[in-house]
Every structure is written in structure tokens, then in C-alpha cells.
Design an enzyme around this catalytic site. Structure first.
Site, mmCIF file in Angstrom:
data_model
loop_
_atom_site.group_PDB
_atom_site.id
_atom_site.type_symbol
_atom_site.label_atom_id
_atom_site.label_comp_id
_atom_site.label_asym_id
_atom_site.label_seq_id
_atom_site.Cartn_x
_atom_site.Cartn_y
_atom_site.Cartn_z
ATOM 1 N N HIS A 27 0.842 -1.199 0.000
ATOM 2 C CA HIS A 27 0.000 0.000 0.000
ATOM 3 C C HIS A 27 0.876 1.247 0.000
ATOM 4 C CE1 HIS A 27 -3.910 -2.013 1.513
ATOM 5 N NE2 HIS A 27 -3.076 -2.939 1.116
ATOM 6 N N ASP A 125 -5.985 4.787 0.428
ATOM 7 C CA ASP A 125 -6.241 3.505 -0.209
ATOM 8 C C ASP A 125 -7.492 2.860 0.392
ATOM 9 O OD1 ASP A 125 -5.467 1.910 2.099
ATOM 10 O OD2 ASP A 125 -3.390 2.345 1.593
ATOM 11 N N SER A 287 6.430 -8.772 0.746
ATOM 12 C CA SER A 287 6.867 -8.270 2.047
ATOM 13 C C SER A 287 6.138 -8.929 3.207
ATOM 14 C CB SER A 287 6.654 -6.752 2.111
ATOM 15 O OG SER A 287 5.284 -6.436 1.908
ATOM 16 N N ALA A 359 15.323 -8.917 -0.437
ATOM 17 C CA ALA A 359 16.204 -8.697 -1.581
ATOM 18 C C ALA A 359 15.702 -7.454 -2.304
ATOM 19 C CB ALA A 359 16.193 -9.897 -2.530
ATOM 20 N N ASN A 380 1.703 -5.289 -6.506
ATOM 21 C CA ASN A 380 2.962 -4.581 -6.720
ATOM 22 C C ASN A 380 3.973 -5.464 -7.427
ATOM 23 O OD1 ASN A 380 2.183 -2.174 -5.567
ATOM 24 N ND2 ASN A 380 3.776 -2.164 -4.014
ATOM 25 N N GLU A 384 5.682 -4.998 -11.149
ATOM 26 C CA GLU A 384 7.132 -4.936 -11.303
ATOM 27 C C GLU A 384 7.617 -5.985 -12.294
ATOM 28 O OE1 GLU A 384 8.470 -5.360 -7.310
ATOM 29 O OE2 GLU A 384 7.783 -3.361 -6.715
#
Length: 480
Positions: A27, A125, A287, A359, A380, A384
Site C-alpha cells: 500500500h 487507499d 513483504s 532482496a 505490486n 514490477e
């Protein structure tokens, strides 16, 4: 992908934007990138509000990397001790936001009083929509919902109050897939995880929050038309009673951001520098993801069996076995290496690198040696991967990730999805399919190359995403 939107477009008095990021790096990062884009292209300054509960080392390092135009401010902590143990993350996030409304209202009123930079918009959000009350009380002219997920997920939310009322049982028990306008058919078990149990406090919160979406003046979505063309067409048609919808993505962390510039970062990139082009599959569950111990073992053995080079971000399994056990803190809870099969690290040392907790994901995905991504399908991470043209092996865990996996594998064709029984043989086969181009692998490679080009074109000056954001802010000049 180079961000070509940095040329300032808007002239006139500076504007200030307040943004509220609810817990989770998924977020925080896109909202921060939106703030940076508003500053770079439209000359705005921004205040990015966060919650005290998420002040992890990872978040602090990220916030410290923001440019001077974006000021990060943590709201005062609120007491959540009365909530029962095991309260789902979705309920925790929305409750923390609701209890922070008075402090946020005071902070917005203070920002509103800055004559040099009038506060022209408040952005939050999906878990922060209760804060529209604070923005309204402070007299903020625009209240925008930033939806950090896919257009498919947004469509589900927009129909959720109606679906909750019309479907008597559980989504997971539906005989037929859910068919929503413009969307890939969604099997019941793949509807987002907080909606799979009507007795869970998360279910009621999600339905309630979905109803509050209509309080927004507009909805900004971190997606782009090429990856979801049919649903993008549906949502961009005006509809009475629904806020206008504007795809402004992809908003991702740049590969050269420098956030988390540490020894682990250098070790990952130096190892990748020594590998052949497109030879490494990157393995990461975002994450917040944590695998059960048995699945960690099967994954390790599957990677070994595949014969492919790999870079694996490994965390210890959650003590409770929760797939989202690291959501509020991306650090591994324990040393993860004892949970790996005996001798695994030594046996794969010539072809693999296992790193604990973290990482530099965007840099890994942008690296020329990376040729695949075994991912949880968080949005996300998905963006990416698409931005850098990396095909995916889909292993969804929680939240909306199963829905994303359906769209990516059965819809757009940018991923190979693992079966529900994730044994070492199935894992090895899927990894080889993507890395070697077996089976669907070749088509997946072609599709992600196409989407990489479309994503880059969208954020250029005159591109679809840039134009959509320009239209949202074109009348800022002179607003008080």
C-alpha cells in the site's frame, strides 16, 4: 523502465496533497510513487501519512529515501488492545484507520491552513476510506480513493455489497465461477481471501468498506489498460452513482531508487552479475508472505529438481501457519535456514543463492540475468514483473492474490499457475516451463514482452496513464 513523466506540466501556485497509506508495503510504495509523480510532473508537494504500527526497519528505510517534496508523517498510535487475538489483518487495518480519524482531521486542518501551498486533495487507499470523514471535516476539496490492486479486484469491490446480499452461502462453495463485467470468470475459491468466511470480522469490514468507495470523488487505480483491456473499457464508461475510474499505473518502485541500499542488496546483485542472461528464477512471496514449513520444504526440493538457477528470499514459517504472518513486519521471525531440507544450501550452492527476509526486488527483476519470477501474485510484484518483462510462476497466498493469479494465468497469459497440490514435482515442472519455454512458457514470454512495451508507453508524456493523471489535476492552479 524509465519514468518519462518527470517534466513538470502544471504551472501556477504550488498545490499540496495529503495521502494516507494503510499498513503494508504494497500500500505504501505505490502511494509514495503517486506522490513523487505529482511532485515531478505537477509541481505539487505532499504529506504522506502512515500508521505507527508499521514503523518497521524496512518502512523507515523506504520513507527516508523519499524526495524533499514528499514529507512522511506517522499518525499517533491508537490502542487496539481490545481487539481479540487473531483479528484478521483487514479488520485491524480498517479499525486502526477509523480510530485515527480525529488525529488525521486535526493534521489535515493544519495542512489546510498553509496559504503558500493550498491543500487541494486527500488520497487514501481502500482500507482508509473511513478517513474521508476527516478530509471532509477539514474542508479538503477533492477526496480520491487510490486502489492499489487490479481492475478485476476493484470490480469485485464495486459489486460486493450486491453480491453479499444476493449470494446466500460462501463464495468458496459456488458451483459456477463469478462473472463480473469485463472480468475473467473467477472461481469461488479464488475470490479474495477475506470474503471466504462470512463469520470472520474481515468479511463484514470488507463489505462495509466497499460501500464507502462511493464517497470518493474519483478512483485512481494502479493498473493499465493493456493488462486488463476488457474490464478497463467497462470501468471507464461513466455510471450514475459511481465515482469515475482512472487507471494511472504502473506505479512501482524504480529499480534505481537506492531504497534498502545494504550489504544484502550488494550480495544479491553481485551474484546475479555472475549468472548467464535470463537464467535465474527469482523466488519471493512479497513483504508479508510466509509459507508453512512443509511447503517451504517442497519448494526447496522443487527448485533443486528443476535444475534451474534461482535466487530465493526465504523467511521462517509463521508460528501460527498463517500465510500472511509477516504482513506487519517483513523481517523473518526466526532464522529460516534450519527449516530448509538438510544439505539443500550446500547441494545447490553452484546454482542458487538463498537470502533471508529481503532482496532488492525491482533491481533483481530489472537485472539481465533474471528470466522468471515465482511470485505470490501481489499486485505490486505483478506490476514490477510486467514492467521488466519477466514471466511468472503463480503461487498465490492470501488477500486478492488468488484472483490475480486467475487473471494472469487464465486471462492475460502472463503466468503459469501452480496446481493446488504443490509438491516438488509440480514446482519443478512449472519452473522449467517458464524458464525453458516448455508448454505454455513460450506464449507467456511473448505476452510479458508485449505488456512491458505497453506499460512503458502508458507512462510517457501523452501516454494513457500520464494523460489520465493530468486530467485529474488540470484545474489545481489557483485553487484555495
Amino acid at each position: 523502465m524509465e519514468d518519462t513523466t518527470s517534466t513538470t506540466k502544471t504551472k501556477g501556485p504550488a498545490a499540496h496533497v495529503a495521502l494516507l497509506a494503510t499498513p503494508g508495503m504494497g500500500h505504501l510504495i505505490p502511494l509514495a510513487e503517486l506522490a513523487k509523480r505529482l511532485a515531478a510532473r505537477h509541481g505539487a508537494t505532499a504529506t504522506l501519512f502512515t500508521f505507527a504500527s508499521t514503523a518497521s526497519p524496512t518502512q523507515r528505510a523506504f520513507l527516508a529515501s523519499l524526495p524533499p517534496a514528499v514529507d512522511a508523517r506517522a499518525l499517533p498510535p491508537v490502542d487496539l488492545s481490545d481487539l481479540p487475538p487473531g483479528t484478521p489483518n483487514e479488520a485491524l487495518m480498517s479499525e486502526e484507520c477509523a480510530r485515527s480519524v480525529p488525529a488525521l482531521a486535526a493534521a489535515l486542518a493544519e495542512l489546510r491552513g498553509r496559504a503558500a501551498a493550498p491543500l487541494v486533495a486527500f488520497v487514501t487507499d481502500l482500507f482508509g476510506v473511513d478517513a474521508f470523514v476527516a478530509a471532509r471535516a477539514a474542508g479538503v476539496g477533492r477526496r480520491w480513493l487510490f486502489f492499489p490492486g487490479s481492475l478485476h479486484a476493484l470490480t469485485l469491490f464495486l459489486h460486493l455489497p450486491e453480491l453479499a446480499a444476493s449470494i446466500p452461502g460462501e463464495f468458496r462453495d459456488l458451483d459456477e465461477p463469478l462473472r463480473l463485467p469485463g472480468c475473467v470468470p473467477i472461481p469461488g475459491p479464488d475470490v479474495i481471501s477475506p470474503l471466504q468466511d462470512r463469520l470472520s470480522p474481515a468479511y463484514g469490514q470488507m463489505v462495509r468498506l466497499a460501500g464507502l468507495f462511493l464517497d470518493a470523488d474519483a478512483i485512481l487505480v494502479n493498473s493499465f489498460e493493456a493488462v486488463e483491456p476488457e474490464v478497463a473499457m467497462v470501468l471507464q464508461q461513466p455510471k450514475l452513482g459511481r465515482p469515475s475510474v482512472h487507471p494511472i499505473g504502473p506505479l512501482i518502485l524504480p529499480a534505481d531508487s537506492g531504497a534498502g541500499d545494504t550489504a544484502p542488496r550488494a550480495a544479491c546483485l553481485e551474484w546475479l552479475d555472475r549468472q548467464p542472461a535470463k537464467s535465474v528464477i527469482f523466488v519471493s512471496f512479497g513483504s508479508g508472505g510466509a509459507l508453512p514449513a512443509e511447503q517451504m520444504r517442497e519448494l526447496a526440493l522443487g527448485l533443486e529438481l528443476s535444475g534451474q538457477r534461482f535466487l530465493w528470499v526465504v523467511r521462517s514459517p509463521s508460528d501460527e501457519g498463517s500465510l500472511s504472518g509477516n504482513y506487519y513486519d517483513a523481517e523473518s521471525k526466526k532464522d529460516p535456514f534450519p527449516y530448509l531440507p538438510e544439505g539443500f544450501v550446500e547441494r545447490t550452492r553452484s546454482v542458487g543463492l538463498v537470502v533471508p527476509s529481503w532482496a532488492p526486488q525491482t533491481e533483481v527483476l530489472a537485472h539481465g540475468s533474471t528470466g522468471g519470477f515465482l511470485t505470490h501474485c501481489g499486485w505490486n510484484s505483478t506490476l514490477e514483473s510486467l514492467v521488466h518483462g519477466v514471466p511468472m510462476v503463480a503461487w498465490p497466498l492470501y488477500a486478492e492474490q488468488r484472483l490475480n493469479a486467475v487473471m494472469l494465468a487464465q486471462g492475460v497469459g502472463a503466468a503459469v499457475r501452480l496446481p493446488e497440490a504443490k509438491d516438488k514435482e509440480a514446482i519443478a515442472a512449472a519452473v522449467r516451463e517458464v524458464m525453458v519455454g516448455e508448454g505454455k512458457g513460450a506464449a507467456v514470454w511473448a505476452k510479458v514482452a508485449e505488456l512491458r512495451k505497453a506499460a512503458a508507453e502508458g507512462i510517457r508524456g501523452g501516454g494513457a496513464a500520464t494523460t489520465a493523471l493530468d486530467k485529474m489535476v488540470e484545474n489545481w492552479a489557483g485553487e484555495k
